[in-house]
Design an enzyme around this catalytic site. Structure first.
Site, short mmCIF file in Angstrom:
data_model
loop_
_atom_site.label_atom_id
_atom_site.label_comp_id
_atom_site.label_asym_id
_atom_site.label_seq_id
_atom_site.Cartn_x
_atom_site.Cartn_y
_atom_site.Cartn_z
N ASP A 57 0.83 -1.21 0.00
CA ASP A 57 0.00 0.00 0.00
C ASP A 57 0.86 1.25 0.00
O ASP A 57 0.54 2.24 -0.69
CB ASP A 57 -0.91 0.01 1.23
CG ASP A 57 -1.95 -1.08 1.20
OD1 ASP A 57 -3.03 -0.85 0.62
OD2 ASP A 57 -1.70 -2.15 1.77
N ASP B 256 -5.14 -4.45 6.40
CA ASP B 256 -3.92 -5.25 6.48
C ASP B 256 -2.83 -4.50 7.26
O ASP B 256 -1.66 -4.49 6.88
CB ASP B 256 -3.44 -5.59 5.08
CG ASP B 256 -2.36 -6.66 5.07
OD1 ASP B 256 -2.23 -7.37 6.08
OD2 ASP B 256 -1.65 -6.78 4.06
N THR C 128 -6.74 0.46 -2.48
CA THR C 128 -5.91 -0.74 -2.36
C THR C 128 -6.20 -1.51 -1.08
O THR C 128 -5.43 -2.39 -0.69
CB THR C 128 -4.42 -0.39 -2.45
OG1 THR C 128 -4.09 0.54 -1.41
CG2 THR C 128 -4.09 0.22 -3.80
N ASN D 63 -9.31 -8.24 0.35
CA ASN D 63 -9.84 -6.88 0.45
C ASN D 63 -11.36 -6.85 0.40
O ASN D 63 -12.00 -6.07 1.12
CB ASN D 63 -9.28 -6.01 -0.68
CG ASN D 63 -7.88 -5.51 -0.40
OD1 ASN D 63 -7.38 -5.60 0.72
ND2 ASN D 63 -7.23 -5.00 -1.43
N ASP E 214 -0.92 -3.92 -4.87
CA ASP E 214 -1.35 -2.52 -4.82
C ASP E 214 -0.47 -1.63 -5.69
O ASP E 214 -0.95 -0.68 -6.30
CB ASP E 214 -1.33 -2.02 -3.38
CG ASP E 214 -2.15 -2.92 -2.46
OD1 ASP E 214 -3.13 -3.53 -2.95
OD2 ASP E 214 -1.82 -3.03 -1.27
#
Length: 349
Positions: A47, A71, A163, A211, A284
């Site tokens: 990310d 996450d 993301t 996600n 991401d």
């Protein structure tokens, strides 16, 4: 564009490392009406790389960052994001970094979420002046409301790179439907269309990607909304594993703080296939890199809906135009992996 000396964007005269010449950037934004980009991420190693890459999208302005408790853990993820942006030259008033307050339905495994602490402690972003400037970028307001406020006042539509889970976008669509037209599109890392998912928990059939599994209803709400979606599912991201061969290439350009950060943080992930029989991917980073150069990606239009039933929560289900829950989505299904790796290295050089 990249931060190159010849175009006046890279400034190495003081620190010897990459910084944005923000006055020049702000002037360019003013005269050109550049694309507005917002990053909504969940604080994993990848990310942070997506956020960095989003700052290099041609003819664009990074206008805000929100971080959800996916996450990672929000506090260190906010601090790390702000330090990176400060080190890149962003100042108070350019943008804000804020934490989203929305809770999970299915939280990521606890052991996966600690990388935000490691990234936040990287020496290359912890100079006293960087830390001081970073604190000025962090907003105490709820991230979902910060985004709503920006959309409400922005004269231009905003492209949102998502993301992490889709909860922030669902919040906007459900609570402020009048703001949906202000979203030009969302570029989403999520889903598994024609490949297996990566959720491996008791009671789930393994068809979903994390996600979207984190908050399946929000994912379903977004896929039922009018928000245009460009999707980077596992079908595409499985092509870009983070490998020893890729990560060690940052060693040739380690005078750059972005290469120090990228090489060091991604190096924490190369043990994964040896220890867990699985790969770590540039999920991401690839999603954000599409905005820098879409030519490396191959897309197809697919009708997709989100399954919210217990055994398949979060699954991206291919369907047809006749399905009342179907949404036409641009789905990336193939990537020029070597071009992607080279692009990231150029950005970080």
């Amino acid at each position: 564009f990249f931060f190159q000396a010849e175009d006046g964007i890279r400034d190495t005269s003081v620190t010897g490392v990459q910084t944005c010449a923000l006055p020049i950037l702000q002037f360019l934004y003013f005269i050109a009406g550049m694309k507005k980009i917002w990053v909504d991420h969940d604080g994993g190693v990848d990310d942070f790389m997506a956020m960095i890459i989003a700052a290099f999208v041609p003819d664009s302005q990074l206008v805000g960052v929100t971080i959800i408790d996916g996450d990672s853990f929000v506090e260190p993820a906010m601090e790390c994001s702000a330090k990176l942006l400060a080190r890149m030259g962003y100042k108070e008033g350019d943008l804000t970094v804020s934490g989203v307050s929305l809770p999970p339905v299915n939280q990521f495994p606890h052991s996966w979420r600690g990388h935000a602490y490691n990234c936040n402690d990287m020496p290359c972003i912890n100079q006293p002046e960087t830390v001081a400037e970073a604190k000025k970028l962090i907003s105490a307001e709820k991230g979902e409301e910060v985004l709503a406020a920006y959309l409400r006042t922005s004269p231009d539509p905003v492209t949102i790179v998502v993301t992490g889970p889709l909860s922030t976008i669902a919040y906007i669509a459900n609570n402020y439907p009048d703001l949906v037209p202000k979203i030009e599109s969302i570029v989403v890392m999520g889903g598994a269309v024609d490949v297996k998912g990566n959720v491996a928990v008791d009671g789930h059939d393994g068809s979903a990607e994390w996600n979207l599994y984190w908050d399946p209803k929000s994912a379903a709400d977004v896929f039922k909304s009018a928000v245009p979606i460009i999707l980077f599912p596992l079908d595409a991201t499985n092509s870009v594993p983070i490998t020893h061969a890729f990560v060690t290439r940052f060693g040739d350009q380690y005078d750059s703080f972005l290469s120090q950060f990228a090489g060091s943080t991604w190096a924490m992930c190369t043990s994964q296939p040896h220890c867990f029989d699985d790969e770590y991917y540039a999920w991401d980073a690839l999603t954000a890199a599409y905005l820098v150069d879409a030519s490396m990606c191959t897309f197809e239009d697919r009708y997709i809906k989100i399954d919210t039933s217990a055994a398949s929560q979060g699954r991206t289900v291919p369907t047809t135009v006749d399905d009342p829950d179907a949404k036409l989505v641009q789905v990336c299904h193939a990537v020029d992996a070597e071009y992607f790796y080279s692009l990231v290295l150029r950005i970080c050089a």
